[in-house]
Design an enzyme around this catalytic site. Structure first.
Site, PDB file in Angstrom:
ATOM      1  CG  ASN A  46     -11.708   1.733  14.685  1.00  0.00           C
ATOM      2  OD1 ASN A  46     -11.328   1.589  13.532  1.00  0.00           O
ATOM      3  ND2 ASN A  46     -11.478   2.847  15.370  1.00  0.00           N
ATOM      4  CB  THR A  49      -9.736   4.348   7.546  1.00  0.00           C
ATOM      5  OG1 THR A  49      -8.772   3.554   8.263  1.00  0.00           O
ATOM      6  CG2 THR A  49      -9.774   5.744   8.128  1.00  0.00           C
ATOM      7  CE1 TYR A 157      -0.397   7.901  10.932  1.00  0.00           C
ATOM      8  CE2 TYR A 157       1.418   9.105   9.935  1.00  0.00           C
ATOM      9  CZ  TYR A 157       0.671   7.950  10.045  1.00  0.00           C
ATOM     10  OH  TYR A 157       0.993   6.847   9.284  1.00  0.00           O
ATOM     11  CE  LYS A 161       1.223   5.343  13.081  1.00  0.00           C
ATOM     12  NZ  LYS A 161       0.952   3.909  12.998  1.00  0.00           N
TER      13      LYS A 161
HETATM   14  P1  NAD Z   1      -5.725   2.274   6.579  1.00  0.00           P
HETATM   15  O1  NAD Z   1      -6.409   3.514   7.060  1.00  0.00           O
HETATM   16  O2  NAD Z   1      -6.209   1.638   5.316  1.00  0.00           O
HETATM   17  O3  NAD Z   1      -5.743   1.144   7.701  1.00  0.00           O
HETATM   18  C1  NAD Z   1      -5.820   1.403   9.082  1.00  0.00           C
HETATM   19  C2  NAD Z   1      -6.756   0.377   9.699  1.00  0.00           C
HETATM   20  O4  NAD Z   1      -6.770   0.569  11.115  1.00  0.00           O
HETATM   21  C3  NAD Z   1      -8.202   0.531   9.216  1.00  0.00           C
HETATM   22  O5  NAD Z   1      -8.742  -0.725   8.955  1.00  0.00           O
HETATM   23  C4  NAD Z   1      -8.905   1.218  10.387  1.00  0.00           C
HETATM   24  O6  NAD Z   1     -10.284   0.956  10.421  1.00  0.00           O
HETATM   25  C5  NAD Z   1      -8.135   0.627  11.563  1.00  0.00           C
HETATM   26  N1  NAD Z   1      -8.132   1.483  12.773  1.00  0.00           N
HETATM   27  C6  NAD Z   1      -7.858   2.808  12.850  1.00  0.00           C
HETATM   28  N2  NAD Z   1      -7.944   3.213  14.122  1.00  0.00           N
HETATM   29  C7  NAD Z   1      -8.256   2.113  14.875  1.00  0.00           C
HETATM   30  C8  NAD Z   1      -8.486   1.908  16.263  1.00  0.00           C
HETATM   31  N3  NAD Z   1      -8.420   2.913  17.137  1.00  0.00           N
HETATM   32  N4  NAD Z   1      -8.803   0.664  16.672  1.00  0.00           N
HETATM   33  C9  NAD Z   1      -8.904  -0.367  15.788  1.00  0.00           C
HETATM   34  N5  NAD Z   1      -8.703  -0.228  14.461  1.00  0.00           N
HETATM   35  C10 NAD Z   1      -8.378   1.009  14.015  1.00  0.00           C
HETATM   36  O7  NAD Z   1      -4.175   2.644   6.462  1.00  0.00           O
HETATM   37  P2  NAD Z   1      -2.949   1.780   5.911  1.00  0.00           P
HETATM   38  O8  NAD Z   1      -2.325   2.525   4.799  1.00  0.00           O
HETATM   39  O9  NAD Z   1      -3.336   0.369   5.724  1.00  0.00           O
HETATM   40  O10 NAD Z   1      -1.939   1.893   7.165  1.00  0.00           O
HETATM   41  C11 NAD Z   1      -1.793   0.841   8.104  1.00  0.00           C
HETATM   42  C12 NAD Z   1      -0.725   1.228   9.128  1.00  0.00           C
HETATM   43  O11 NAD Z   1       0.521   1.471   8.480  1.00  0.00           O
HETATM   44  C13 NAD Z   1      -1.059   2.482   9.937  1.00  0.00           C
HETATM   45  O12 NAD Z   1      -0.659   2.275  11.265  1.00  0.00           O
HETATM   46  C14 NAD Z   1      -0.196   3.547   9.315  1.00  0.00           C
HETATM   47  O13 NAD Z   1       0.177   4.546  10.229  1.00  0.00           O
HETATM   48  C15 NAD Z   1       1.013   2.752   8.844  1.00  0.00           C
HETATM   49  N6  NAD Z   1       1.663   3.407   7.694  1.00  0.00           N
HETATM   50  C16 NAD Z   1       1.142   3.286   6.438  1.00  0.00           C
HETATM   51  C17 NAD Z   1       1.760   3.937   5.385  1.00  0.00           C
HETATM   52  C18 NAD Z   1       1.275   3.808   3.961  1.00  0.00           C
HETATM   53  O14 NAD Z   1       1.872   4.409   3.091  1.00  0.00           O
HETATM   54  N7  NAD Z   1       0.242   3.036   3.662  1.00  0.00           N
HETATM   55  C19 NAD Z   1       2.908   4.720   5.610  1.00  0.00           C
HETATM   56  C20 NAD Z   1       3.369   4.847   6.913  1.00  0.00           C
HETATM   57  C21 NAD Z   1       2.759   4.170   7.954  1.00  0.00           C
END
Ligand code: NAD
Ligand code: UDP
Length: 334
Positions: A46, A49, A157, A161
């Site tokens: 979407n 972010t 969050y 989760k």
């Molecule tokens: P990020 O914010 O860069 O990526 C999230 C992506 O999901 C973005 O492209 C955003 O536009 C999209 N998005 C958000 N809500 C949405 C929705 N309702 N419908 C469709 N798209 C949606 O974050 P990231 O660091 O790449 O994290 C990715 C995943 O990994 C997340 O689920 C996050 O909870 C999990 N995670 C990441 C970390 C980390 O350290 N990077 C740690 C724990 C968990």
């Protein structure tokens, strides 16, 4: 132990893979890895972010397509495998609209699980170390149920989760969906947003700009930082694991650092003259975090290979290039 998956030689080995959240930091690296392995990749996002520039290069491939969609609404497409990464991950971003964050975690997971039932697809859920909250057990093992504030600023969050994990297991039990849950610990690397608000991107951008480095609290709280390439290896290995491996499985780098030590390392590696300043500690900020990764080592034959100095050096190089390009663009319009 690790490396790119081999490019499928046979047509029947080529899969249609949906990456929800594919334009985000982790999602864009995962799309790139899966395309490199010869699969057909559908990036669904979407763009709340996520950034279009993260996937611009990938659009050159015929095997890559993009769907602008919010996972809180149902979707039906033909897929063999699903990775659910769609959710803002930085506390600044997920707290900006907490109700939408909960909907994303819960309704979004529900919609993708229903898709998995319809298409008989295997599905991986990107869960998080936040399900442990401010942990009383150290390092965190998957059997620990956590210590989470159910109505604090992080609850949308953390509880979202946790509910998603419950849904995954209930779909597994009731509909025999092949599920896999990974609990990701702080992961960093190129393509994090400079305005992301997370500690690694904040410190690097502040150091490169010569601004004060903002430590929240006294900096004695700890985190364990995993470089993105290692994490993506863990994802791919999880999807390929035996059907009986449902997780949850911790994925992270068990080398634990205080936030003050991270600040010193960033200053040293950038050669910055930035000063370190202190700001109030955030509400419910976990005091210590470090994964026990024995399960991932045993079940996935996985272990991180990039240490903090090497990973930070690559991330600093990325932000240096990004800031130089932004600077040039600003000068051109001035
Ligand atoms: P990020 O914010 O860069 O990526 C999230 C992506 O999901 C973005 O492209 C955003 O536009 C999209 N998005 C958000 N809500 C949405 C929705 N309702 N419908 C469709 N798209 C949606 O974050 P990231 O660091 O790449 O994290 C990715 C995943 O990994 C997340 O689920 C996050 O909870 C999990 N995670 C990441 C970390 C980390 O350290 N990077 C740690 C724990 C968990
Ligand atoms: N943090 C900090 N300065 C910043 C950003 C974060 O000291 O500019 C601290 C934050 O308080 C937390 C740790 O760094 O203790 C990790 O924060 P981040 O937002 O990266 O991730 P999370 O808290 O979700 O692990």
């Amino acid at each position: 132990m690790q490396g790119d998956s081999p490019v499928p030689r046979r047509r029947e080995d080529r899969k249609r893979i949906l990456v929800a959240g594919g334009a985000g930091f982790l999602g864009s690296h995962l799309c790139e890895r899966l395309l490199g392995a010869g699969h057909q990749v559908i990036c669904l996002d979407n763009f709340s972010t996520g950034l279009r520039r993260n996937i611009r290069q990938l659009k050159r491939s015929d095997a890559f397509s993009v769907i602008a969609h919010d996972i809180i609404e149902p979707i039906d497409i033909e897929v063999d495998e699903i990775y659910n990464l769609a959710c803002p991950a930085s506390p600044t971003h997920y707290q900006a609209d907490p109700i939408h964050t909960t909907k994303t975690c819960v309704l979004g997971s529900l919609n993708l699980l229903e898709l998995a039932v319809r298409r008989r697809a295997r599905i991986v859920q990107a869960s998080t170390s936040e399900v442990y909250g401010d942990p009383n057990v150290h390092p965190q093992v998957e059997g620990y149920w956590g210590n989470v504030n159910p109505f604090g600023p992080r609850a949308c969050y953390d509880e979202g989760k946790r509910c998603a994990e419950a849904l995954f297991f209930d779909f597994h039990k009731m509909h025999r969906v092949e599920i896999k849950i990974v609990r990701i610990f702080n992961t960093y690397g190129p393509r994090m947003r400079p305005d992301d608000g997370r500690v690694v991107s904040n410190f690097i951008v502040q150091a490169l700009k010569g601004e004060d480095i903002t430590i929240y609290g006294d900096g004695s709280q700890t985190r364990s930082f995993c470089f993105v390439d290692d994490l993506i290896d863990g994802f791919v290995r999880t999807m390929a694991s035996r059907p009986s491996v449902t997780g949850p499985i911790n994925l992270g780098n068990p080398a634990e650092f205080t936030i003050a030590a991270l600040a010193d390392k960033v200053v040293q590696l950038t050669g910055s003259r930035s000063k370190i300043t202190h700001r109030p500690l955030l509400i419910d900020d976990p005091r210590r975090r470090c994964p026990d990764i024995s399960l991932a080592m045993r079940e996935l034959d996985w272990c991180p290979t990039v240490n903090l100095s090497a990973g930070l050096t690559r991330t600093i190089r990325y932000f240096d290039g990004l800031l130089a390009r932004t600077d040039r663009a600003l000068k051109e319009v001035a």
